[in-house]
Design an enzyme around this catalytic site. Sequence first.
Site, PDB file in Angstrom:
ATOM      1  N   ASP A  62       0.855  -1.187   0.000  1.00 46.20           N
ATOM      2  CA  ASP A  62       0.000   0.000   0.000  1.00 46.20           C
ATOM      3  C   ASP A  62       0.892   1.239   0.000  1.00 46.20           C
ATOM      4  OD1 ASP A  62      -2.212  -1.575   0.087  1.00 46.20           O
ATOM      5  OD2 ASP A  62      -2.420  -1.484   2.266  1.00 46.20           O
ATOM      6  N   TYR A  78       6.889  -7.941   8.521  1.00 47.73           N
ATOM      7  CA  TYR A  78       6.338  -6.594   8.683  1.00 47.73           C
ATOM      8  C   TYR A  78       6.514  -6.139  10.123  1.00 47.73           C
ATOM      9  CZ  TYR A  78       3.738  -7.194   4.285  1.00 47.73           C
ATOM     10  OH  TYR A  78       3.384  -7.394   2.983  1.00 47.73           O
ATOM     11  N   TYR A  98      -2.733  -9.973   3.137  1.00 48.50           N
ATOM     12  CA  TYR A  98      -3.139  -8.583   3.432  1.00 48.50           C
ATOM     13  C   TYR A  98      -2.977  -8.360   4.929  1.00 48.50           C
ATOM     14  CZ  TYR A  98      -5.130  -8.709  -1.253  1.00 48.50           C
ATOM     15  OH  TYR A  98      -5.302  -8.829  -2.609  1.00 48.50           O
TER      16      TYR A  98
END
Length: 428
Positions: free
Chosen positions: A255, A319, A391
């Site tokens: 994103d 992440y 996601y």
Amino acid sequence: MNSLGSEIISKSINILRKYPLCSRCLGRLFAKYGLGVSNVTRGNAIKTLALMELHRLVMSDIKNLTLLKDVSDNVGIMPQLVSKYSGVSTSKHKCYICSSRIEDIIVELLDRVISEFSKFKVNTFVVSIRKGSEIEKRELELISEFNLDSWESIRRELKRELGKKVKSLLGIEPDFKHPEALVSVDLDTLNVKVVTTPTYILCRYVKLGRKSPQSGWVSNSEAGKPPLTIEEVLNPITKPFNAEEFEIHSLGKEDYDVRVLGNGRPTIVELRKVKDKSVNLNEVGKSVLPNEYIRVLFDKYIERKNLRTIKSRKSLKIYRLLILSKNPLKVDDVEKLMNEFSDRIVRQRTPTRILRRRKDMEVTKKVYDVKVRLIDDYILEMLIKCDGGLYVKELVHGDYGRTSPSFSEILNSELIVLEVDLIHIFQT
Ligand SMILES: [Zn+2]
């Protein structure tokens, strides 16, 4: 048993009594025999031997003079031979296949190829001659009429002749497997065109800011337009290559508000209609748009055939996230989250936020490991190791139950993602 020599001579006499041929075109019909001899030399030798044989026949029977005259007219050498018997000198006809233009054609084509190449910087090339020219049609007619099996096509001869001359004049190498430039020649119009193969570069980008998408902004409105895209930063590299077209082959996409740290995200840049194929990769880095937020590292040139393999490689990602919880959390909650998401399969339907541009479907991805730190009762910092393509924001808030299990579901609290950083990508 007939020798090869007498077979070639007798076939040649049959051909030459009907068709005038230049030495190169005749030599090409028997190119299978005699290594390291040019078609011109071969053709001349055959013509000479054919006339010697006809001379022998005439000496034994003067009735053969007509045959000698017919052939002699069509070969254009040894005019004295016919004059000796009939007093009539021979006339030279135009070559049936090339209209006696082949030598001029080679010179003209070479001129045009060299002039075309002056617009390019390439290391390797290959020559291709368009099929179906008038010359080729006549050549094939003749081959079929005389049932020849020892010939070489004019296309092949011209490819070789031009290839050798270009190599010696320009010092660039013919490469039939992976040429950088393709020279296409039209024998009817003598048009010459040089096109280069696309250049592919494997690179990685590191994104230090939170407002840069990979490519163009999807909204029509200028409001909220990001200051910089990865595409904009990379686009100036068309200059050193003198390339007209540019495309990014994305190996995944984060994103626009996600930072990409660590070793960066691998990406392939394709440059098309490239004039300069000799650019040093160290120089490419200097041409990207100078900026504070996006760094690009150029790893290597890759070949087109490897593109699909590289693009389909699976990856694992780590992440770092900062999360806000609506309900206060305790250390037990943190333990629970880490236990629940150790090697856990997660089912995800396409996130609602991208449903308008992506098909609604369900995928399963794996979360390998989650490390969580409670910063205060409402704020969590965590590291997540998971499959590429998962996601991660939806993994946190659950997306109205479309991702399950989610952190929100396990902690029974609404969770808001404050920050996401992609900190490492493992290519498998
Ligand atoms: Zn010819």
